[in-house]
Motif scaffolding. Structure first.
Motif, short mmCIF file in Angstrom:
data_model
loop_
_atom_site.label_atom_id
_atom_site.label_comp_id
_atom_site.label_asym_id
_atom_site.label_seq_id
_atom_site.Cartn_x
_atom_site.Cartn_y
_atom_site.Cartn_z
N ASP A 89 0.81 -1.22 0.00
CA ASP A 89 0.00 0.00 0.00
C ASP A 89 0.84 1.27 0.00
OD1 ASP A 89 -2.41 -1.39 -0.06
OD2 ASP A 89 -2.42 -1.63 2.11
N ASP A 90 2.15 1.11 0.06
CA ASP A 90 3.08 2.25 0.02
C ASP A 90 3.66 2.35 -1.38
OD1 ASP A 90 5.13 4.09 0.23
OD2 ASP A 90 6.22 3.00 1.79
N PRO A 91 3.36 3.40 -2.13
CA PRO A 91 3.88 3.50 -3.49
C PRO A 91 5.40 3.60 -3.57
CG PRO A 91 2.71 5.51 -2.89
CD PRO A 91 2.52 4.54 -1.76
N ASP A 92 6.07 3.85 -2.46
CA ASP A 92 7.52 3.98 -2.46
C ASP A 92 8.24 2.73 -1.95
OD1 ASP A 92 7.50 6.66 -3.43
OD2 ASP A 92 6.95 7.33 -1.42
N THR A 93 7.50 1.68 -1.65
CA THR A 93 8.12 0.46 -1.13
C THR A 93 8.95 -0.24 -2.19
OG1 THR A 93 7.65 -1.46 0.27
CG2 THR A 93 6.27 -1.19 -1.68
N THR A 94 9.76 -1.16 -1.76
CA THR A 94 10.58 -1.96 -2.67
C THR A 94 9.83 -3.26 -2.99
OG1 THR A 94 12.63 -1.05 -1.80
CG2 THR A 94 12.78 -3.16 -2.93
N TRP A 95 9.87 -3.59 -4.27
CA TRP A 95 9.18 -4.78 -4.78
C TRP A 95 10.19 -5.82 -5.23
CZ3 TRP A 95 3.88 -5.50 -5.00
CH2 TRP A 95 3.12 -4.37 -4.65
N THR A 96 9.80 -7.10 -5.12
CA THR A 96 10.59 -8.19 -5.64
C THR A 96 9.68 -9.11 -6.44
OG1 THR A 96 10.22 -9.50 -3.65
CG2 THR A 96 12.25 -8.20 -3.74
N ALA A 97 10.25 -9.76 -7.45
CA ALA A 97 9.52 -10.77 -8.19
C ALA A 97 9.59 -12.06 -7.39
CB ALA A 97 10.11 -10.96 -9.57
N THR A 98 8.50 -12.77 -7.34
CA THR A 98 8.51 -14.06 -6.66
C THR A 98 8.97 -15.13 -7.64
OG1 THR A 98 6.18 -14.40 -7.19
CG2 THR A 98 6.68 -13.39 -5.06
#
Length: 100
Positions: A89-98
């Motif tokens: 829900d935080d547009p600035d968070t870090t994402w990873t591919a599963t």
């Protein structure tokens, strides 16, 4: 009954709604695949890094707006288990591919 026209908030009246909606859906699916491919390629990344890598044909002044579209794709990918984030829900968070 099928729609004959669509009057968007900007631009011309759309006289072939089925074709235009198909075009939009095809584009969104392709963009979502591009988001996942890029996330897998560059590793953990936030929306700003992903926008910079993906929206290379878009003027940088539009990148802040593009982040929200990209964030929606990431949340959709999370919903199907293809991406993860500490706080989606935080547009600035870090994402990873599963793992695929």
């Amino acid at each position: 009954p099928p729609l004959a026209t669509i009057a968007p908030a900007h631009g011309h009246v759309i006289t072939d709604p089925a074709a235009k909606l198909d075009e939009y859906l095809t584009h969104r699916r392709a963009r979502e695949a591009q988001v996942l491919d890029t996330l897998r390629r560059i590793g953990p990344a936030d929306t700003a890094a992903l926008v910079a890598a993906i929206y290379t044909d878009v003027p940088e002044v539009l990148h802040p707006v593009a982040r929200f579209s990209l964030w929606a794709h990431l949340r959709s990918l999370r919903d199907v288990g293809a991406a993860a984030a500490v706080d989606a829900d935080d547009p600035d968070t870090t994402w990873t591919a599963t793992p695929a």
